[in-house]
Design a protein around this motif. Structure first.
Motif, PDB file in Angstrom:
ATOM      1  N   GLY A  51      -9.736  75.372 -65.375  1.00  0.00           N
ATOM      2  CA  GLY A  51      -9.695  74.206 -66.500  1.00  0.00           C
ATOM      3  C   GLY A  51     -11.022  74.411 -67.386  1.00  0.00           C
ATOM      4  N   ASP A  52     -11.098  73.760 -68.321  1.00  0.00           N
ATOM      5  CA  ASP A  52     -12.257  73.848 -69.323  1.00  0.00           C
ATOM      6  C   ASP A  52     -13.222  72.564 -69.002  1.00  0.00           C
ATOM      7  N   ILE A  53     -14.521  73.132 -68.540  1.00  0.00           N
ATOM      8  CA  ILE A  53     -15.340  72.008 -68.109  1.00  0.00           C
ATOM      9  C   ILE A  53     -16.618  71.995 -69.090  1.00  0.00           C
ATOM     10  N   SER A  54     -17.325  70.895 -68.723  1.00  0.00           N
ATOM     11  CA  SER A  54     -18.529  70.388 -69.558  1.00  0.00           C
ATOM     12  C   SER A  54     -19.625  70.696 -68.649  1.00  0.00           C
ATOM     13  N   PHE A  55     -20.629  71.577 -69.024  1.00  0.00           N
ATOM     14  CA  PHE A  55     -22.099  71.630 -68.251  1.00  0.00           C
ATOM     15  C   PHE A  55     -23.026  70.840 -69.163  1.00  0.00           C
ATOM     16  N   ALA A  56     -23.364  69.856 -68.335  1.00  0.00           N
ATOM     17  CA  ALA A  56     -24.577  68.847 -69.198  1.00  0.00           C
ATOM     18  C   ALA A  56     -26.007  69.134 -68.746  1.00  0.00           C
ATOM     19  N   HIS A  57     -26.896  69.523 -69.894  1.00  0.00           N
ATOM     20  CA  HIS A  57     -28.146  69.743 -69.352  1.00  0.00           C
ATOM     21  C   HIS A  57     -29.153  69.391 -70.728  1.00  0.00           C
ATOM     22  N   TRP A  58     -30.411  69.415 -70.448  1.00  0.00           N
ATOM     23  CA  TRP A  58     -31.277  69.227 -71.560  1.00  0.00           C
ATOM     24  C   TRP A  58     -32.018  70.323 -71.909  1.00  0.00           C
ATOM     25  N   ARG A  59     -31.965  71.785 -71.414  1.00  0.00           N
ATOM     26  CA  ARG A  59     -32.789  72.629 -71.624  1.00  0.00           C
ATOM     27  C   ARG A  59     -32.130  73.508 -72.927  1.00  0.00           C
ATOM     28  N   ALA A  60     -32.525  73.094 -74.206  1.00  0.00           N
ATOM     29  CA  ALA A  60     -31.793  73.789 -75.250  1.00  0.00           C
ATOM     30  C   ALA A  60     -32.392  75.170 -75.208  1.00  0.00           C
ATOM     31  N   GLU A  61     -33.764  75.262 -74.962  1.00  0.00           N
ATOM     32  CA  GLU A  61     -34.246  76.825 -74.872  1.00  0.00           C
ATOM     33  C   GLU A  61     -33.506  77.882 -74.015  1.00  0.00           C
ATOM     34  N   ASP A  62     -32.739  77.218 -73.159  1.00  0.00           N
ATOM     35  CA  ASP A  62     -31.797  78.110 -72.272  1.00  0.00           C
ATOM     36  C   ASP A  62     -30.606  78.503 -72.797  1.00  0.00           C
ATOM     37  N   ASP A  91     -33.490  62.010 -74.530  1.00  0.00           N
ATOM     38  CA  ASP A  91     -31.992  61.310 -74.462  1.00  0.00           C
ATOM     39  C   ASP A  91     -31.332  61.587 -73.084  1.00  0.00           C
ATOM     40  N   TYR A  92     -31.597  62.704 -72.699  1.00  0.00           N
ATOM     41  CA  TYR A  92     -30.760  62.921 -71.460  1.00  0.00           C
ATOM     42  C   TYR A  92     -31.410  62.193 -70.355  1.00  0.00           C
ATOM     43  N   GLN A  93     -32.775  61.843 -70.277  1.00  0.00           N
ATOM     44  CA  GLN A  93     -33.070  60.886 -69.223  1.00  0.00           C
ATOM     45  C   GLN A  93     -32.937  59.438 -69.379  1.00  0.00           C
ATOM     46  N   SER A  94     -32.429  59.096 -70.454  1.00  0.00           N
ATOM     47  CA  SER A  94     -32.197  57.664 -70.857  1.00  0.00           C
ATOM     48  C   SER A  94     -30.567  57.311 -70.873  1.00  0.00           C
TER      49      SER A  94
END
Length: 431
Positions: A51-62, A91-94
């Motif tokens: 399936g197609d999955i979403s990987f959510a995170h906050w490290r744009a630099e990665d 934003d991710y924190q909140s």
């Protein structure tokens, strides 16, 4: 003793045994290891590995490094497609919990250590990973931040140092080849740096997510116990206590050494100031090394924490954290695919790609570090560092009140007034 001259740093980076030393090391100040969890299945995991999955995170630099890993994963596992859903850290924190509850974003996700991880777990959004074979790939002593209530709901992936980055060229130019061993020595170094026309400390005082990183190193040697900061939340300590007033008074002493307009400076601006050689220290942590390099900085980097006491009373040389906690969303209909993605990230070879591509140490066992900055920071893996205390808070409003007090004092408010105002907020929140 932290040696900061260029010659010694280059010798460390070239050391033939650096990679194997890092791979064998269990963590900061701890040479112990463990065999990890036993294989098996955590409760709640379901669904085929497709399936197609979403990987959510906050490290744009990665993002680029993750895209590389995703590309290789797609070749090995063509039935799974991974999409990155990246939000700014604030934003991710909140907002992450609200988004994850819907199940459409973050089939696999990350969480900050402390308040956010606990909130997501308590909301029933984190799938229990207890007994999963992938846990055997990690240093057991470094993934405790992903457990609560006796169950493993996530796996901290990054081992970072919430300790200021140091431009060792500028430090050496100031006539210092060792880190100051006490508070007066640190202030003397700051004076020398300022006299050379550079900002001694670049501090993102206008970025709530990163302004508080400095609090970590200013607290650890001042606090009466390792858990004292968290006890402000329980009421066992107050920000008006003498030890915390000492912390606030030291923020006041640092006022002349921050860059101009520091209370309104964002993380990117502080990072740029440091990368351009206009500031000697960046008061965030090792998680920003890759960002410094992406801006073209070539100077050698080490870590340098202000020792806030006299040398004989200092218990720690700096601060570390195990964070970027990987998890599987219990609300997802694609848990099998999400688990397969976490298993991929847990492979030592893949973790090595991530570590060396992002200049981040990881908690996975057997990783070979080839990145020069990771090698240069190798000694910190065995130095006496404290687990970052700002993440002891489970209530983000209370943490915000405490951290806002430090910004207020740095900006000119008296420590006593800032402490009293913050304590009122804390007391009101606890009612």
């Amino acid at each position: 003793m932290t040696v900061l001259n260029r010659r010694d740093l280059l010798r460390l980076a070239a050391g033939a045994g650096a990679a194997s030393f890092l791979a064998a090391c269990a963590g900061p100040g701890d040479s112990s290891s463990d065999t990890g969890a036993t294989s098996g299945s955590g409760s709640g995991l379901s669904g085929p590995k497709e399936g197609d999955i979403s990987f959510a995170h906050w490290r744009a630099e990665d993002k680029e490094v993750f895209e590389q890993i995703i590309g290789e994963f797609a070749k090995a596992t063509p039935k799974i497609t991974v999409r990155q859903d990246i939000s700014p850290s604030n934003d991710y924190q909140s907002t992450a919990l609200q988004k994850l509850r819907g199940g459409s974003i973050g089939d696999a996700f990350t969480a900050f250590r402390g308040a956010q991880f606990l909130a997501i777990a308590e909301a029933g959004v984190s799938t229990d990973l207890t007994g999963q074979a992938l846990l055997q790939k990690y240093e057991t002593s470094l993934i405790t931040a992903g457990a609560t209530g006796g169950k493993q709901y996530g796996v901290p992936y990054q081992l970072v140092f919430n300790t200021p980055l140091a431009n060792t060229d500028l430090i050496s130019k100031a006539g210092l080849n060792e880190a100051p061993k006490d508070w007066q020595g640190f202030l003397a170094l700051a004076d020398k740096l300022k006299s050379q026309g550079v900002a001694p400390i670049a501090w993102p005082g206008g970025d709530a997510a990163n302004a508080g990183q400095l609090l970590n190193v200013l607290v650890v040697n001042n606090a009466p116990t390792d858990d004292a900061l968290g006890k402000i939340e329980t009421g066992e300590h107050k920000v008006t206590d003498d030890w915390f007033l000492t912390v606030l008074k030291q923020y006041a002493e640092l006022r002349p050494y921050f860059q101009t307009g520091f209370t309104g400076t964002g993380s990117d601006a502080a990072l740029a100031l440091f990368a351009q050689g206009k500031a000697a220290l960046l008061a965030t942590g090792s998680f920003q090394v890759s960002g410094v390099r992406k801006l073209g900085a070539t100077f050698p980097i080490d870590l340098l924490a202000p020792i806030t006491t006299t040398a004989d009373k200092a218990r720690y040389e700096g601060v570390h954290n195990a964070t970027f906690i990987l998890g599987v969303n219990a609300k997802s209909s694609k848990q099998g695919a999400a688990l397969a993605w976490l298993e991929r990230l847990s492979d030592p070879a893949v973790a090595g790609v991530y570590a060396n591509g992002t200049a981040q140490h990881v908690t996975v066992k057997g990783v070979e570090y080839t990145n020069p900055d990771l090698k240069a920071l190798a000694p910190w893996l065995t130095r006496k560092t404290a687990l970052a205390p700002r993440f002891q808070f489970t209530d983000l409003d209370i943490r915000g009140a405490v951290e806002n007090a430090t910004v207020q004092v740095a900006g000119g408010k008296s420590p006593e007034q800032a402490a009293e105002e913050a304590q009122k907020v804390i007391d009101q929140k606890k009612k």
